[in-house]
Design a protein around this motif. Sequence first.
Motif, PDB file in Angstrom:
ATOM      1  N   CYS A   1       0.822  -1.206   0.000  1.00  0.00           N
ATOM      2  CA  CYS A   1       0.000   0.000   0.000  1.00  0.00           C
ATOM      3  C   CYS A   1       0.856   1.256   0.000  1.00  0.00           C
ATOM      4  O   CYS A   1       0.465   2.272  -0.529  1.00  0.00           O
ATOM      5  CB  CYS A   1      -0.915   0.027   1.218  1.00  0.00           C
ATOM      6  N   SER A   2       2.022   1.206   0.637  1.00  0.00           N
ATOM      7  CA  SER A   2       2.829   2.406   0.786  1.00  0.00           C
ATOM      8  C   SER A   2       3.747   2.643  -0.400  1.00  0.00           C
ATOM      9  O   SER A   2       4.363   3.686  -0.500  1.00  0.00           O
ATOM     10  CB  SER A   2       3.664   2.314   2.068  1.00  0.00           C
ATOM     11  N   SER A   3       3.838   1.705  -1.303  1.00  0.00           N
ATOM     12  CA  SER A   3       4.777   1.866  -2.399  1.00  0.00           C
ATOM     13  C   SER A   3       4.258   2.859  -3.441  1.00  0.00           C
ATOM     14  O   SER A   3       3.069   3.107  -3.559  1.00  0.00           O
ATOM     15  CB  SER A   3       5.056   0.510  -3.060  1.00  0.00           C
ATOM     16  N   VAL A   4       5.214   3.416  -4.161  1.00  0.00           N
ATOM     17  CA  VAL A   4       4.902   4.306  -5.266  1.00  0.00           C
ATOM     18  C   VAL A   4       5.273   3.561  -6.540  1.00  0.00           C
ATOM     19  O   VAL A   4       6.396   3.100  -6.691  1.00  0.00           O
ATOM     20  CB  VAL A   4       5.707   5.627  -5.160  1.00  0.00           C
TER      21      VAL A   4
ATOM     22  N   LYS B   1      -2.643  14.406 -10.763  1.00  0.00           N
ATOM     23  CA  LYS B   1      -4.008  13.880 -10.912  1.00  0.00           C
ATOM     24  C   LYS B   1      -4.354  13.168  -9.616  1.00  0.00           C
ATOM     25  O   LYS B   1      -3.480  12.592  -8.971  1.00  0.00           O
ATOM     26  CB  LYS B   1      -4.092  12.870 -12.055  1.00  0.00           C
ATOM     27  N   GLU B   2      -5.604  13.195  -9.264  1.00  0.00           N
ATOM     28  CA  GLU B   2      -6.059  12.476  -8.071  1.00  0.00           C
ATOM     29  C   GLU B   2      -7.336  11.730  -8.413  1.00  0.00           C
ATOM     30  O   GLU B   2      -8.164  12.209  -9.182  1.00  0.00           O
ATOM     31  CB  GLU B   2      -6.318  13.459  -6.925  1.00  0.00           C
TER      32      GLU B   2
ATOM     33  N   PRO C   1      -7.672   7.438  -1.346  1.00  0.00           N
ATOM     34  CA  PRO C   1      -7.298   8.459  -2.323  1.00  0.00           C
ATOM     35  C   PRO C   1      -5.946   8.095  -2.939  1.00  0.00           C
ATOM     36  O   PRO C   1      -5.010   7.730  -2.241  1.00  0.00           O
ATOM     37  CB  PRO C   1      -7.210   9.747  -1.499  1.00  0.00           C
ATOM     38  N   GLU C   2      -5.890   8.141  -4.258  1.00  0.00           N
ATOM     39  CA  GLU C   2      -4.665   7.782  -4.975  1.00  0.00           C
ATOM     40  C   GLU C   2      -4.301   8.946  -5.891  1.00  0.00           C
ATOM     41  O   GLU C   2      -5.163   9.539  -6.520  1.00  0.00           O
ATOM     42  CB  GLU C   2      -4.906   6.514  -5.783  1.00  0.00           C
ATOM     43  N   GLY C   3      -3.017   9.268  -5.906  1.00  0.00           N
ATOM     44  CA  GLY C   3      -2.577  10.385  -6.719  1.00  0.00           C
ATOM     45  C   GLY C   3      -1.483   9.982  -7.683  1.00  0.00           C
ATOM     46  O   GLY C   3      -0.794   8.983  -7.483  1.00  0.00           O
TER      47      GLY C   3
ATOM     48  N   GLY D   1       0.510   6.449  -6.333  1.00  0.00           N
ATOM     49  CA  GLY D   1       0.411   5.781  -5.038  1.00  0.00           C
ATOM     50  C   GLY D   1      -0.665   6.426  -4.186  1.00  0.00           C
ATOM     51  O   GLY D   1      -1.303   7.393  -4.600  1.00  0.00           O
ATOM     52  N   TYR D   2      -0.829   5.880  -2.985  1.00  0.00           N
ATOM     53  CA  TYR D   2      -1.870   6.406  -2.115  1.00  0.00           C
ATOM     54  C   TYR D   2      -1.448   7.771  -1.582  1.00  0.00           C
ATOM     55  O   TYR D   2      -0.269   8.101  -1.513  1.00  0.00           O
ATOM     56  CB  TYR D   2      -2.183   5.442  -0.968  1.00  0.00           C
TER      57      TYR D   2
END
Length: 172
Positions: A18-21, A87-88, A119-121, A143-144
């Motif tokens: 989840c924390s990865s980009v 972008k989000e 939310p993902e950006g 990522g989140y």
Amino acid sequence: MKKINLIPVLLLFVLASCSSVRVNADYDKKAEFSKYKTYAYLKSSIDKAEISDLDKKRILRSIDEEMSAKGFSKSENPDMLLSIFTKERERIDVYNNVGFGWGWNPYWGMNSSSVSRTPEGTLFIDIVDAKTKEMVWQGEGTGYLTKNTHKKDERTHQFVSKILEQYPPVIK
């Protein structure tokens, strides 16, 4: 007992994923990246980014740190211009949880579903040749996002550093 020991490992894996980009980069194969030593920001694109001024500052500060670490310096007469775009979107994951029961029919047992909204950006960093005004490199990170003010600096830096790991490109 072995199953219980696996639970922390699985939780760590889920949290890490989840924390990865997720990053991607593309570039002009004919560009001479070795000639780029200095940079400046393309103010018109920075102004158009649809994020708060505080988030813009976080991104630009992180870019400055990363570019400086790579040996690039800011200049009034730069070799390259940097631009950002964001972008989000809301990522929706639906999980079907099967509880106790017998078989696949809906008449016996207990089933439930849960919905997760995150939310993902996406952050794009573009590099434009200052002389030709042509884009020579684009990095993208997805990522989140966090709304936690205390974690925003760290999360922004993760995005920027992962994206700029790809610059300059390794030409084969």
